[in-house]
Motif scaffolding. Structure first.
Motif, short mmCIF file in Angstrom:
data_model
loop_
_atom_site.label_atom_id
_atom_site.label_comp_id
_atom_site.label_asym_id
_atom_site.label_seq_id
_atom_site.Cartn_x
_atom_site.Cartn_y
_atom_site.Cartn_z
N ALA A 109 0.83 -1.21 0.00
CA ALA A 109 0.00 0.00 0.00
C ALA A 109 0.87 1.26 0.00
CB ALA A 109 -0.93 0.00 1.22
N MET A 113 0.85 4.17 -3.13
CA MET A 113 0.46 5.58 -2.98
C MET A 113 1.19 6.47 -3.97
SD MET A 113 0.40 5.94 1.18
CE MET A 113 0.16 7.72 1.18
N ASN A 117 -1.03 1.30 -9.37
CA ASN A 117 -1.40 0.03 -8.75
C ASN A 117 -0.79 -1.14 -9.51
OD1 ASN A 117 -3.03 1.90 -7.54
ND2 ASN A 117 -4.95 1.07 -8.29
N VAL A 161 -5.97 -0.52 -2.57
CA VAL A 161 -6.28 0.37 -1.43
C VAL A 161 -5.25 1.50 -1.33
CG1 VAL A 161 -6.53 0.49 1.09
CG2 VAL A 161 -7.47 -1.46 -0.17
N GLY A 162 -3.97 1.17 -1.53
CA GLY A 162 -2.93 2.20 -1.45
C GLY A 162 -3.12 3.30 -2.47
N MET A 164 -5.70 4.78 -3.22
CA MET A 164 -6.66 5.81 -2.75
C MET A 164 -5.97 6.96 -2.03
SD MET A 164 -9.50 3.54 -0.83
CE MET A 164 -10.31 2.13 -1.54
N GLY A 165 -4.79 6.70 -1.49
CA GLY A 165 -4.19 7.61 -0.51
C GLY A 165 -3.77 8.96 -1.05
N MET A 201 -8.04 5.07 3.39
CA MET A 201 -7.04 4.01 3.16
C MET A 201 -6.64 3.36 4.48
SD MET A 201 -3.17 4.56 1.75
CE MET A 201 -1.98 3.81 2.85
N LEU A 205 -7.47 -0.72 5.31
CA LEU A 205 -6.38 -1.71 5.37
C LEU A 205 -6.57 -2.75 6.48
CD1 LEU A 205 -3.01 0.07 4.48
CD2 LEU A 205 -4.04 -1.89 3.32
N LEU A 394 -13.32 7.14 -4.64
CA LEU A 394 -12.65 6.15 -3.78
C LEU A 394 -13.22 4.75 -4.04
CD1 LEU A 394 -12.49 8.16 -0.41
CD2 LEU A 394 -10.63 7.76 -2.03
N SER A 397 -11.64 2.15 -6.48
CA SER A 397 -10.49 1.33 -6.05
C SER A 397 -10.91 0.15 -5.17
CB SER A 397 -9.48 2.19 -5.28
OG SER A 397 -8.89 3.13 -6.13
N CYS A 398 -12.23 0.00 -4.96
CA CYS A 398 -12.72 -1.06 -4.06
C CYS A 398 -13.26 -2.26 -4.83
CB CYS A 398 -13.81 -0.50 -3.14
SG CYS A 398 -13.21 0.75 -1.99
#
Length: 451
Positions: A109, A113, A117, A161-162, A164-165, A201, A205, A394, A397-398
């Motif tokens: 993650a 960032m 990805n 998930v990373g 999203m940061g 994020m 996690l 967001l 990314s899920c």
């Protein structure tokens, strides 16, 4: 659009069922669009236009990024660099399985960032495979272990998930910031976006870790491999050989170029010819160029040879192409537009209901279409409310349930360590929890900071 959206939906459902049941080899299912899209006239237009739209996703920049990354991974494997990295990671984090799973999640993650990805997953997969080789030396490749699946899924899920940061973590974030400026006159800078994406994020996690550990704990190694054993194995490897140093230099150079992409790409753009009308040298093209250049350097330096390509996960490359073709069919047929029309009534609803619809509809759509395509569609049809649009961004990314959802899912699936039913059962739970958390996050946090 006539029959085209229904035809695209039928093909997408057909592919999903065959992928889930493994009725035919994955690579064969991935080629269905090549036959069925032109047959059903999914894209409209003449035969040439149909063929172009159908075939081009199989030659996407991400496919070349994956291919180049796999070549670098194969060189790391050939010269034992991946094993050295894995042993050092184990020495730092420890071999206790739940802690190791958390370490892989946090490391992946953290990298994701700052670089795409996909590039993150490509970098981490050979390291994950090497970690498993150390922890499960006697594991059978034809029956993937639950812990092996959890560790590899940690790479895919943490890469998503990373992203999203930060504003540059995934293209959807940059799209959202650009759209807000162009349409609402609101400028969302790098630091402002950290306030939007980073807290979520950090919330998601631990949820991912909990779900993956509940999968992996069933047959996790005992963690009895102590530090002394690791130290002994590192000592056995000895100092780095010249070959290993060259591969490490190429790997490190590629990673640095990916991280510095926003600085380097504008310098390269004027030098890149316009290959076809409407071509634009995007971040994906740049990352693919870096990966293929690294692969070319390793071939010229004879650190990999043509025999290496026989061992490649060609099924995963086809799966990636098939996933992109499915996404292209969904958007090009008008199916994504039809799905969005169904959301038209939400303008009158309470903010909490708008957030819930935005979160779950985005997660559902991004499971079968690319994150960028999903963001493009949702930004243009959702109510012009920044919290709702941010939740949707967001939500792209899920997508944890299908290889088609995002390139990291497809790349990790191609490792052979994860069976599709395992990914779907594990991912659907995280999808549902993420949708609920996003709704609350939008209502309790984003509605204040983006008011």
């Amino acid at each position: 659009h006539g029959h085209r959206p229904a035809a695209a939906a039928a093909v997408a459902l057909w592919m999903a069922i065959w992928w889930f049941t493994e009725a035919l080899p994955m690579g064969v299912t991935s080629c269905l669009p090549l036959l069925l899209f032109p047959l059903f006239g999914v894209f409209g237009g003449g035969a040439g236009e149909q063929a172009q739209h159908t075939v081009s996703p199989y030659f996407s920049a991400y496919v070349f990024l994956f291919f180049g990354g796999m070549t670098v991974g194969a060189a790391m494997e050939r010269w034992n660099l991946h094993r050295r990295i894995a042993l050092n990671v184990l020495s730092i984090i420890g071999t206790h399985p739940p802690r190791l799973l958390a370490g892989v999640l946090i490391a992946t993650a953290g990298i994701s960032m700052w670089i795409s990805n996909t590039a993150t997953a490509v970098m981490m997969v050979p390291i994950g495979m090497a970690l498993l080789a150390e922890l499960e030396p006697d594991a059978r490749t034809d029956a993937p272990s639950a812990f092996g699946a959890a560790l590899m899924l940690a790479i895919a899920y943490a890469a998503n998930v990373g992203g999203m940061g930060t504003k540059i973590g995934t293209p959807a974030n940059s799209l959202f910031a650009g759209w807000a400026q162009a349409n609402l006159g609101v400028e969302i800078g790098f630091l402002e976006f950290l306030g939007v994406g980073l807290p979520f994020m950090l919330i998601l996690l631990p949820v991912v870790w909990w779900r993956l550990w509940s999968l992996g704990r069933t047959d996790a190694p005992t963690g009895a491999q102590g530090r002394e054993v690791l130290r002994h194995q590192l000592a056995e490897l000895g100092p780095m050989s010249r070959d290993e140093k060259i591969v490490a230099g190429v790997f490190g150079g590629a990673a640095l170029l990916w991280i510095a992409g926003d600085l380097v790409r504008p310098l390269l753009s004027p030098l890149v010819p316009t290959f076809w009308e409407g071509f634009r040298f995007s971040a994906a093209h740049y990352e693919a160029l870096v990966a293929m250049t690294a692969a070319g350097v390793l071939l010229l330096a004879r650190r990999v040879d043509l025999g290496t390509f026989k061992t490649f996960p060609w099924t995963a490359i086809l799966l990636l192409g098939g996933s992109f073709a499915m996404a292209e069919g969904i958007s090009g047929s008008g199916l994504s537009s039809w799905l969005i029309v169904q959301l038209a009534g939400m303008y009158e609803l309470h903010l909490l209901a708008q957030l819930a619809i935005a979160a779950f509809a985005t997660i559902l759509l991004s499971g079968i279409a690319s994150n960028t395509a999903t963001a493009n569609v949702m930004l243009n049809v959702l109510p012009r409310s920044l919290p709702v649009l941010a939740v949707s961004t967001l939500g792209t990314s899920c997508d944890f349930a299908l290889p088609a959802g995002t390139p990291p899912n497809a790349i990790v699936f191609g490792s052979g360590r994860v069976r599709l039913p395992t990914m779907m059962k594990t991912g659907i739970v995280i999808d549902l929890v993420a949708g609920a958390l996003l709704t609350l996050y939008g209502y309790l946090w984003l509605s204040f900071i983006l008011a």
